[in-house]
Design a protein around this motif. Sequence first.
Motif, short mmCIF file in Angstrom:
data_model
loop_
_atom_site.label_atom_id
_atom_site.label_comp_id
_atom_site.label_asym_id
_atom_site.label_seq_id
_atom_site.Cartn_x
_atom_site.Cartn_y
_atom_site.Cartn_z
N SER A 397 46.16 7.41 -2.84
CA SER A 397 46.82 6.17 -2.44
C SER A 397 46.96 6.13 -0.93
CB SER A 397 48.21 6.04 -3.09
OG SER A 397 49.17 6.83 -2.42
N TYR A 398 46.79 4.93 -0.37
CA TYR A 398 46.90 4.82 1.09
C TYR A 398 48.33 5.03 1.55
CZ TYR A 398 48.92 0.06 1.02
OH TYR A 398 49.74 -1.02 0.86
N ALA A 399 49.30 4.75 0.66
CA ALA A 399 50.70 4.94 1.03
C ALA A 399 50.99 6.41 1.32
CB ALA A 399 51.61 4.44 -0.08
N LEU A 400 50.62 7.29 0.40
CA LEU A 400 50.85 8.72 0.61
C LEU A 400 49.98 9.26 1.74
CD1 LEU A 400 51.37 10.54 -2.81
CD2 LEU A 400 52.85 10.53 -0.80
N THR A 401 48.77 8.73 1.87
CA THR A 401 47.90 9.18 2.95
C THR A 401 48.57 8.94 4.30
OG1 THR A 401 45.96 8.65 1.63
CG2 THR A 401 45.61 8.95 3.99
N GLY A 402 49.14 7.75 4.47
CA GLY A 402 49.83 7.45 5.72
C GLY A 402 51.07 8.28 5.94
N TRP A 403 51.93 8.34 4.93
CA TRP A 403 53.17 9.09 5.06
C TRP A 403 52.94 10.57 5.33
CZ3 TRP A 403 56.47 6.54 0.63
CH2 TRP A 403 57.21 5.48 1.17
N LEU A 404 52.05 11.20 4.55
CA LEU A 404 51.81 12.63 4.74
C LEU A 404 51.15 12.90 6.09
CD1 LEU A 404 50.64 13.77 1.18
CD2 LEU A 404 52.94 13.76 2.15
N SER A 405 50.26 12.02 6.51
CA SER A 405 49.62 12.20 7.83
C SER A 405 50.65 12.12 8.94
CB SER A 405 48.55 11.13 8.05
OG SER A 405 47.51 11.25 7.11
N PHE A 406 51.62 11.23 8.81
CA PHE A 406 52.61 11.02 9.86
C PHE A 406 53.70 12.08 9.83
CE2 PHE A 406 56.22 9.01 11.98
CZ PHE A 406 55.60 8.39 13.07
N TYR A 407 54.15 12.48 8.63
CA TYR A 407 55.37 13.28 8.55
C TYR A 407 55.15 14.77 8.30
CZ TYR A 407 58.29 9.13 8.71
OH TYR A 407 58.93 7.98 9.13
N MET A 408 54.00 15.20 7.81
CA MET A 408 53.84 16.64 7.58
C MET A 408 53.87 17.38 8.92
SD MET A 408 51.38 17.20 4.27
CE MET A 408 51.74 18.96 4.27
N PRO A 409 54.72 18.38 9.07
CA PRO A 409 54.96 18.98 10.39
C PRO A 409 53.75 19.66 11.00
CG PRO A 409 56.13 20.18 8.65
CD PRO A 409 55.62 18.93 8.03
N THR A 410 52.86 20.25 10.19
CA THR A 410 51.69 20.93 10.75
C THR A 410 50.47 20.02 10.84
OG1 THR A 410 51.02 21.75 8.57
CG2 THR A 410 52.49 23.16 9.88
N HIS A 411 50.59 18.80 10.33
CA HIS A 411 49.52 17.78 10.39
C HIS A 411 48.17 18.31 9.91
CE1 HIS A 411 52.23 15.04 12.39
NE2 HIS A 411 52.53 15.97 13.28
N PRO A 412 48.10 18.81 8.67
CA PRO A 412 46.80 19.18 8.12
C PRO A 412 45.98 17.93 7.82
CG PRO A 412 48.45 19.24 6.40
CD PRO A 412 49.19 18.95 7.69
N PRO A 413 44.69 18.07 7.58
CA PRO A 413 43.90 16.90 7.18
C PRO A 413 44.42 16.32 5.86
CG PRO A 413 42.46 18.70 7.84
CD PRO A 413 43.85 19.27 7.76
N ILE A 414 44.67 15.02 5.86
CA ILE A 414 45.08 14.29 4.64
C ILE A 414 43.94 13.37 4.28
CG2 ILE A 414 46.85 12.90 3.54
CD1 ILE A 414 47.95 15.50 4.70
N ILE A 415 43.37 13.54 3.09
CA ILE A 415 42.15 12.84 2.73
C ILE A 415 42.38 12.03 1.46
CG2 ILE A 415 39.70 13.07 2.17
CD1 ILE A 415 39.88 15.90 3.48
N GLN A 416 42.29 10.72 1.57
CA GLN A 416 42.31 9.88 0.37
C GLN A 416 40.90 9.86 -0.19
OE1 GLN A 416 43.91 5.91 0.81
NE2 GLN A 416 43.32 5.30 -1.26
N ILE A 417 40.72 10.41 -1.38
CA ILE A 417 39.36 10.59 -1.89
C ILE A 417 38.81 9.32 -2.52
CG2 ILE A 417 39.69 13.07 -2.23
CD1 ILE A 417 40.01 12.51 -5.23
N ASN A 418 39.68 8.37 -2.86
CA ASN A 418 39.21 7.09 -3.39
C ASN A 418 39.40 6.01 -2.32
OD1 ASN A 418 42.01 7.10 -3.50
ND2 ASN A 418 42.11 5.82 -5.34
N GLU A 419 38.94 4.81 -2.58
CA GLU A 419 39.09 3.67 -1.67
C GLU A 419 38.66 4.04 -0.24
OE1 GLU A 419 43.14 2.27 -1.97
OE2 GLU A 419 42.77 1.33 -3.92
N ARG A 420 37.52 4.67 -0.13
CA ARG A 420 37.07 5.11 1.19
C ARG A 420 36.72 3.95 2.11
NH1 ARG A 420 39.06 9.18 3.01
NH2 ARG A 420 37.49 9.05 4.64
N PHE A 421 36.60 2.74 1.55
CA PHE A 421 36.34 1.57 2.39
C PHE A 421 37.49 1.30 3.36
CE2 PHE A 421 37.76 0.30 -1.90
CZ PHE A 421 39.00 -0.25 -1.61
#
Length: 491
Positions: A397-421
């Motif tokens: 989901s793009y919602a979790l992709t955004g939130w985890l990318s912004f808030y995870m303290p070590t900022h690992p790669p967050i990859i949404q595997i669907n809706e790649r468009f």
Amino acid sequence: MNLSLSGRRIQFICVAVLAVIVLRGVVAFSTPLSYDEAYYWLWSRHLASGYYDHPPLIAFLIRGGTALFGDTSIGVRVLPWLLSATASWAVWRAGAILLKNEYAGALAALMFNLMPMIGVESLVATPDAPQIAAAAWLLFSAARIAQTGRGAWWIAVGIAAGFALLSKFTAFFLGAGILAWLALVPKERHWFASFWPYLGGLIALLMFLPVVLWNADHGWISFALQFGRMEGTGFTLRYLGEFLAGQVALATPFIGILGVAGIVMVLRSRDAMQSERALLVAMIAPATIYFLWHSLHDRVQGNWPSFLYPALAIAASAAWLNIAEMGGRSVLRFSRRFAVPLAAFMLALIYAQALWGVVPRVRDPVSRLLAVGINRVVDDIESLRERVRADAVLTTSYALTGWLSFYMPTHPPIIQINERFRYGNEPSPAPSLFTGPLLYVTEMRNDQSPLLAMRFARVTPLAHIARYRNGATIDEYAVYSVEGLKGEPLF
């Protein structure tokens, strides 16, 4: 109205408007991002002239703010918040011009800021915020044309329209409103024979041209998405009541009543329809007609008409000052008395809920839309990631992709595997990220782990994590370990 009394009232309103704008800034800078904002923040990391969902202006605003204040709520929201302050001034001046009354302009600015639609959409960093500001400035510029007759103001109209188009595609309705105004008002029709309006239109289209070119290079993807909404489904009354009730709540009932009454007042007066006030009808009518038609075929999201609210605020101010001309009906007198107090109360309650969750143990939409309680969630995900030595986190989901990318303290790669468009402007994830252990994080209500099981040999449940506020569960997430890539991971 006594001049000294009017002057004191204007001063009081000025202080009140400034107080609301400052309060909006405090809430904006003190609350976590919504998932849409985090998604647009991802856009800002890869600037382009177009994106899947919308034109690019919000990404550039976020990029400018985060360059100054970092990846924080302040950084993401500061420029949209400043734009809301300028929009307030534009509504004030447009109201004073169109209604020929300084107090009316001040009152319009106050009601504009108190309506929950503006109080929320000008707080968060979404495309609605710059579009609302652009609509307010376009209205002011058109009012100056009506007041002065100076063609140079068409340049300002074109620039405002261009910024509106760079915000959202619904800005085309503003152009339709300008054309309707010129056609409706006899004294303005001479502009059709002047080069000035065409210059303004050319400026707007040139500003929008990069969006067109980006779409041409990307299969017209955002045009297909947004204009495809116009198709709708078969006739139904299911969504009409929802649309009308949503707008009543977002305008507040009494300001909404005054706004509609102000439009009706102009429509019923031949003199008003040949004066500057006809601009209010022209700016509101095209989009309103479309949204009503759309609601008979499909859902109209509550925020879609947000760009009409500058004109609605001025129309409400017109009704406030001219109740006697409208027969002095009791419902209008009642609305006039309670419009501002009720709107102020509703907005204060929304802000208090966003800041503190004053209504306890309620799964309220404010907390759910904002990343309330996200820090505990990302800390738990980080611990799980370290435990399984995952190189990246997968989402669907793009919602979790955004939130985890912004808030995870070590900022690992967050990859949404669907809706790649959605991520056409970003580099594709490195294939090496999928060779080692991974985490999959999903909202439990949208668990797509069976899809991952088709692409990975092992998808193992690890944990359930909840997002809380004041004892109430806002949302729940499932976390899986993922290993053994079997094929193409992205789809």
